[in-house]
Design an enzyme around this catalytic site. Structure first.
Site, PDB file in Angstrom:
ATOM      1  CB  SER A  91      -0.879  -0.111   1.341  1.00 43.52           C
ATOM      2  OG  SER A  91      -1.860   0.865   1.044  1.00 43.52           O
ATOM      3  CE  LYS A 143     -18.255  19.882  10.106  1.00 41.66           C
ATOM      4  NZ  LYS A 143     -16.821  20.084   9.497  1.00 41.66           N
TER       5      LYS A 143
END
Length: 274
Positions: A91, A143
Protein backbone atom coordinates in the site's frame (compact mmCIF):
# COMPACT_ATOMS: atom_id res chain seq x y z
CA UNK A 1 44.63 4.91 -0.83
CA UNK A 2 40.85 4.87 -0.22
CA UNK A 3 39.84 6.82 -3.32
CA UNK A 4 38.32 3.72 -4.91
CA UNK A 5 36.02 3.05 -1.93
CA UNK A 6 32.39 3.90 -2.69
CA UNK A 7 30.16 4.90 0.22
CA UNK A 8 26.39 4.62 -0.17
CA UNK A 9 24.16 6.38 2.38
CA UNK A 10 21.31 4.22 3.67
CA UNK A 11 17.98 5.48 5.04
CA UNK A 12 15.72 3.08 6.93
CA UNK A 13 11.98 3.78 6.61
CA UNK A 14 10.11 1.44 8.91
CA UNK A 15 6.61 1.45 10.38
CA UNK A 16 3.15 2.81 9.74
CA UNK A 17 2.78 5.90 7.60
CA UNK A 18 0.84 8.67 9.34
CA UNK A 19 1.12 12.31 10.26
CA UNK A 20 1.73 13.07 13.89
CA UNK A 21 3.07 10.16 15.87
CA UNK A 22 4.76 10.42 19.24
CA UNK A 23 7.83 9.34 21.16
CA UNK A 24 5.89 6.24 22.25
CA UNK A 25 4.61 5.50 18.75
CA UNK A 26 6.81 6.96 16.02
CA UNK A 27 5.38 6.94 12.51
CA UNK A 28 6.62 7.65 9.01
CA UNK A 29 5.67 11.07 7.69
CA UNK A 30 7.36 13.80 5.70
CA UNK A 31 8.05 15.65 8.95
CA UNK A 32 9.74 12.65 10.56
CA UNK A 33 11.77 11.59 7.49
CA UNK A 34 12.66 14.80 5.63
CA UNK A 35 15.80 15.42 7.69
CA UNK A 36 17.12 11.91 7.08
CA UNK A 37 16.34 12.02 3.37
CA UNK A 38 18.01 15.39 2.85
CA UNK A 39 21.05 14.35 4.91
CA UNK A 40 21.48 11.25 2.73
CA UNK A 41 21.34 13.20 -0.53
CA UNK A 42 23.79 15.77 0.87
CA UNK A 43 26.67 13.24 0.75
CA UNK A 44 28.53 14.73 -2.23
CA UNK A 45 30.72 11.80 -3.24
CA UNK A 46 27.96 9.18 -3.06
CA UNK A 47 26.72 8.13 -6.51
CA UNK A 48 23.44 6.85 -5.11
CA UNK A 49 21.17 6.70 -2.07
CA UNK A 50 19.68 3.45 -0.75
CA UNK A 51 16.39 3.16 1.10
CA UNK A 52 15.40 0.18 3.20
CA UNK A 53 11.61 0.01 3.44
CA UNK A 54 9.50 -2.03 5.81
CA UNK A 55 5.96 -0.66 5.97
CA UNK A 56 2.40 -1.99 5.60
CA UNK A 57 1.19 1.44 4.51
CA UNK A 58 -0.98 4.14 6.00
CA UNK A 59 -1.67 7.71 4.94
CA UNK A 60 -1.69 8.09 1.13
CA UNK A 61 -0.87 11.79 1.51
CA UNK A 62 2.23 11.23 3.66
CA UNK A 63 3.28 8.35 1.41
CA UNK A 64 3.16 10.56 -1.67
CA UNK A 65 4.92 13.44 0.10
CA UNK A 66 7.81 11.17 1.10
CA UNK A 67 7.93 9.73 -2.42
CA UNK A 68 7.99 13.22 -3.94
CA UNK A 69 10.75 14.48 -1.63
CA UNK A 70 12.95 11.56 -2.61
CA UNK A 71 12.34 12.05 -6.33
CA UNK A 72 12.84 15.83 -6.13
CA UNK A 73 16.21 15.41 -4.41
CA UNK A 74 17.25 12.61 -6.77
CA UNK A 75 16.77 14.96 -9.72
CA UNK A 76 18.32 17.94 -7.94
CA UNK A 77 21.42 16.03 -6.81
CA UNK A 78 21.56 13.77 -9.87
CA UNK A 79 21.74 10.59 -7.80
CA UNK A 80 20.44 7.09 -8.45
CA UNK A 81 17.92 5.75 -5.93
CA UNK A 82 17.78 2.13 -4.84
CA UNK A 83 14.90 0.78 -2.76
CA UNK A 84 15.31 -2.46 -0.83
CA UNK A 85 12.17 -4.11 0.54
CA UNK A 86 12.49 -5.93 3.84
CA UNK A 87 9.43 -7.79 5.21
CA UNK A 88 6.79 -5.72 3.47
CA UNK A 89 6.31 -2.71 1.20
CA UNK A 90 2.56 -2.68 0.76
CA UNK A 91 0.00 0.00 0.00
CA UNK A 92 1.61 3.30 1.07
CA UNK A 93 4.86 1.42 1.69
CA UNK A 94 4.88 0.37 -1.96
CA UNK A 95 3.97 3.91 -3.01
CA UNK A 96 7.16 5.16 -1.33
CA UNK A 97 9.09 2.32 -2.99
CA UNK A 98 8.13 3.76 -6.38
CA UNK A 99 10.67 6.51 -5.70
CA UNK A 100 13.39 3.97 -6.45
CA UNK A 101 15.02 3.85 -9.86
CA UNK A 102 15.42 0.19 -8.99
CA UNK A 103 13.41 -1.83 -6.47
CA UNK A 104 15.01 -4.92 -4.94
CA UNK A 105 13.22 -7.35 -2.63
CA UNK A 106 13.80 -10.64 -0.89
CA UNK A 107 11.94 -13.54 -2.56
CA UNK A 108 9.79 -13.80 0.58
CA UNK A 109 9.09 -10.07 0.94
CA UNK A 110 5.51 -8.83 0.55
CA UNK A 111 4.84 -6.20 -2.13
CA UNK A 112 1.81 -4.62 -3.75
CA UNK A 113 -1.58 -4.01 -2.14
CA UNK A 114 -2.27 -1.22 -4.63
CA UNK A 115 -5.62 -0.09 -3.29
CA UNK A 116 -7.32 2.11 -0.71
CA UNK A 117 -9.03 1.05 2.49
CA UNK A 118 -11.04 2.82 5.19
CA UNK A 119 -12.04 1.03 8.37
CA UNK A 120 -13.96 1.84 11.51
CA UNK A 121 -16.52 0.56 14.00
CA UNK A 122 -20.24 0.97 14.52
CA UNK A 123 -21.42 1.48 18.10
CA UNK A 124 -25.15 2.07 17.60
CA UNK A 125 -26.25 -1.17 19.28
CA UNK A 126 -23.76 -0.73 22.10
CA UNK A 127 -25.00 2.71 23.15
CA UNK A 128 -28.57 1.39 23.12
CA UNK A 129 -27.63 -1.40 25.51
CA UNK A 130 -25.91 0.88 27.98
CA UNK A 131 -28.63 3.52 27.78
CA UNK A 132 -26.71 6.33 26.13
CA UNK A 133 -28.41 8.87 23.91
CA UNK A 134 -26.30 10.29 21.07
CA UNK A 135 -26.79 14.02 20.47
CA UNK A 136 -25.19 15.65 17.43
CA UNK A 137 -25.84 19.23 16.33
CA UNK A 138 -24.32 20.48 13.08
CA UNK A 139 -24.33 23.46 10.77
CA UNK A 140 -24.28 21.62 7.47
CA UNK A 141 -26.13 18.42 6.63
CA UNK A 142 -22.98 16.39 6.06
CA UNK A 143 -20.84 17.39 9.04
CA UNK A 144 -21.57 14.11 10.85
CA UNK A 145 -20.84 11.79 7.92
CA UNK A 146 -19.98 8.23 9.01
CA UNK A 147 -20.41 9.00 12.70
CA UNK A 148 -19.74 5.61 14.37
CA UNK A 149 -22.46 6.24 16.97
CA UNK A 150 -25.21 6.70 14.37
CA UNK A 151 -26.64 4.22 11.85
CA UNK A 152 -24.66 4.06 8.62
CA UNK A 153 -26.27 5.90 5.71
CA UNK A 154 -26.08 4.63 2.14
CA UNK A 155 -25.27 8.09 0.76
CA UNK A 156 -22.37 8.47 3.20
CA UNK A 157 -20.84 5.17 2.07
CA UNK A 158 -21.24 6.14 -1.59
CA UNK A 159 -19.48 9.44 -0.95
CA UNK A 160 -16.63 7.63 0.82
CA UNK A 161 -16.25 5.22 -2.09
CA UNK A 162 -16.03 8.15 -4.53
CA UNK A 163 -13.15 9.57 -2.52
CA UNK A 164 -11.46 6.18 -2.34
CA UNK A 165 -11.68 5.75 -6.11
CA UNK A 166 -10.03 9.14 -6.65
CA UNK A 167 -7.15 8.25 -4.32
CA UNK A 168 -6.88 4.81 -5.93
CA UNK A 169 -6.65 6.37 -9.41
CA UNK A 170 -3.79 8.59 -8.22
CA UNK A 171 -1.97 5.53 -6.86
CA UNK A 172 -2.49 3.59 -10.10
CA UNK A 173 -1.19 6.52 -12.16
CA UNK A 174 1.96 6.64 -10.01
CA UNK A 175 2.59 2.92 -10.48
CA UNK A 176 2.12 3.14 -14.25
CA UNK A 177 4.32 6.24 -14.52
CA UNK A 178 7.19 4.73 -12.53
CA UNK A 179 7.01 1.08 -13.61
CA UNK A 180 5.81 1.65 -17.17
CA UNK A 181 6.39 -1.20 -19.62
CA UNK A 182 7.85 -3.35 -16.83
CA UNK A 183 4.34 -4.06 -15.55
CA UNK A 184 2.71 -7.29 -16.61
CA UNK A 185 -0.80 -7.05 -18.06
CA UNK A 186 -2.60 -8.66 -15.14
CA UNK A 187 -6.19 -7.88 -14.21
CA UNK A 188 -5.51 -8.27 -10.48
CA UNK A 189 -2.56 -5.88 -10.35
CA UNK A 190 -4.57 -2.92 -9.03
CA UNK A 191 -7.19 -4.78 -6.98
CA UNK A 192 -5.42 -4.44 -3.62
CA UNK A 193 -3.90 -7.93 -3.71
CA UNK A 194 -0.33 -8.40 -2.53
CA UNK A 195 2.34 -10.89 -3.51
CA UNK A 196 5.71 -12.32 -2.55
CA UNK A 197 8.84 -10.65 -3.89
CA UNK A 198 9.27 -13.55 -6.30
CA UNK A 199 5.80 -13.06 -7.79
CA UNK A 200 6.24 -9.28 -7.64
CA UNK A 201 9.24 -9.66 -9.94
CA UNK A 202 7.13 -11.59 -12.45
CA UNK A 203 4.45 -8.88 -12.32
CA UNK A 204 6.99 -6.08 -12.80
CA UNK A 205 6.40 -4.52 -9.38
CA UNK A 206 10.10 -4.87 -8.55
CA UNK A 207 13.28 -5.11 -10.61
CA UNK A 208 15.27 -7.89 -8.94
CA UNK A 209 15.61 -10.20 -5.96
CA UNK A 210 18.35 -9.85 -3.40
CA UNK A 211 19.60 -7.99 -0.33
CA UNK A 212 21.12 -4.54 0.01
CA UNK A 213 24.68 -5.42 0.93
CA UNK A 214 25.18 -8.07 -1.75
CA UNK A 215 23.41 -6.04 -4.42
CA UNK A 216 25.39 -2.82 -3.86
CA UNK A 217 28.73 -4.61 -3.61
CA UNK A 218 28.00 -6.36 -6.90
CA UNK A 219 27.09 -2.99 -8.46
CA UNK A 220 29.87 -0.80 -7.06
CA UNK A 221 32.61 -3.23 -6.02
CA UNK A 222 33.58 -5.31 -3.00
CA UNK A 223 34.99 -2.30 -1.17
CA UNK A 224 31.61 -0.56 -1.18
CA UNK A 225 30.62 0.73 2.26
CA UNK A 226 27.09 1.34 3.51
CA UNK A 227 26.59 4.32 5.81
CA UNK A 228 23.38 4.35 7.84
CA UNK A 229 21.94 7.85 8.07
CA UNK A 230 20.55 8.57 11.53
CA UNK A 231 18.87 11.49 13.23
CA UNK A 232 20.86 13.16 16.02
CA UNK A 233 19.21 12.73 19.40
CA UNK A 234 19.19 15.51 21.94
CA UNK A 235 17.59 15.97 25.33
CA UNK A 236 14.32 17.21 23.87
CA UNK A 237 13.92 14.24 21.54
CA UNK A 238 14.32 11.87 24.49
CA UNK A 239 11.24 13.34 26.14
CA UNK A 240 13.04 15.59 28.64
CA UNK A 241 13.22 19.34 28.52
CA UNK A 242 15.82 21.61 30.04
CA UNK A 243 13.72 21.94 33.18
CA UNK A 244 12.94 18.31 33.93
CA UNK A 245 10.66 15.53 32.77
CA UNK A 246 7.38 15.95 30.93
CA UNK A 247 4.07 16.24 32.72
CA UNK A 248 2.97 12.85 34.08
CA UNK A 249 -0.65 13.25 32.98
CA UNK A 250 0.51 14.16 29.48
CA UNK A 251 2.64 11.05 29.32
CA UNK A 252 -0.24 8.91 30.60
CA UNK A 253 -2.60 10.28 27.95
CA UNK A 254 0.01 9.73 25.28
CA UNK A 255 0.47 6.16 26.49
CA UNK A 256 -3.27 5.43 26.19
CA UNK A 257 -3.41 6.78 22.64
CA UNK A 258 -0.25 4.90 21.75
CA UNK A 259 -1.75 1.64 23.03
CA UNK A 260 -4.89 2.09 20.92
CA UNK A 261 -2.88 3.03 17.86
CA UNK A 262 -0.58 0.07 18.44
CA UNK A 263 -3.56 -2.30 18.41
CA UNK A 264 -4.73 -0.87 15.10
CA UNK A 265 -1.20 -1.05 13.69
CA UNK A 266 -0.87 -4.67 14.86
CA UNK A 267 -4.04 -5.53 12.91
CA UNK A 268 -2.66 -3.92 9.75
CA UNK A 269 0.67 -5.78 9.99
CA UNK A 270 -1.35 -8.95 10.64
CA UNK A 271 -2.94 -8.67 7.19
CA UNK A 272 0.43 -9.64 5.77
CA UNK A 273 1.10 -12.47 8.19
CA UNK A 274 3.60 -10.42 10.21
Amino acid sequence: MRSNVVTIPVVRLQGMIASGGSSLRPTLSLASTAGLIEKAFAMKDAPAVAFSINSPGGSPVQSRLIYKRIRDLAREKNKHVYVFVEDVAASGGYMISLAGDEIVADPSSIVGSIGVVSAGFGFTELIKKIGVERRVHTAGNNKAVLDPFRPERKEDVERLKELQLEVHDTFIDMVKERRGAKLKDDGELFTGLFWSGKKGLELGLIDSLGDMRSFLKARYGEKTQLKLVTQPRGLLSRGFGLFGSRNASGLAGEAVHAALDAAEERAIWGRFGL
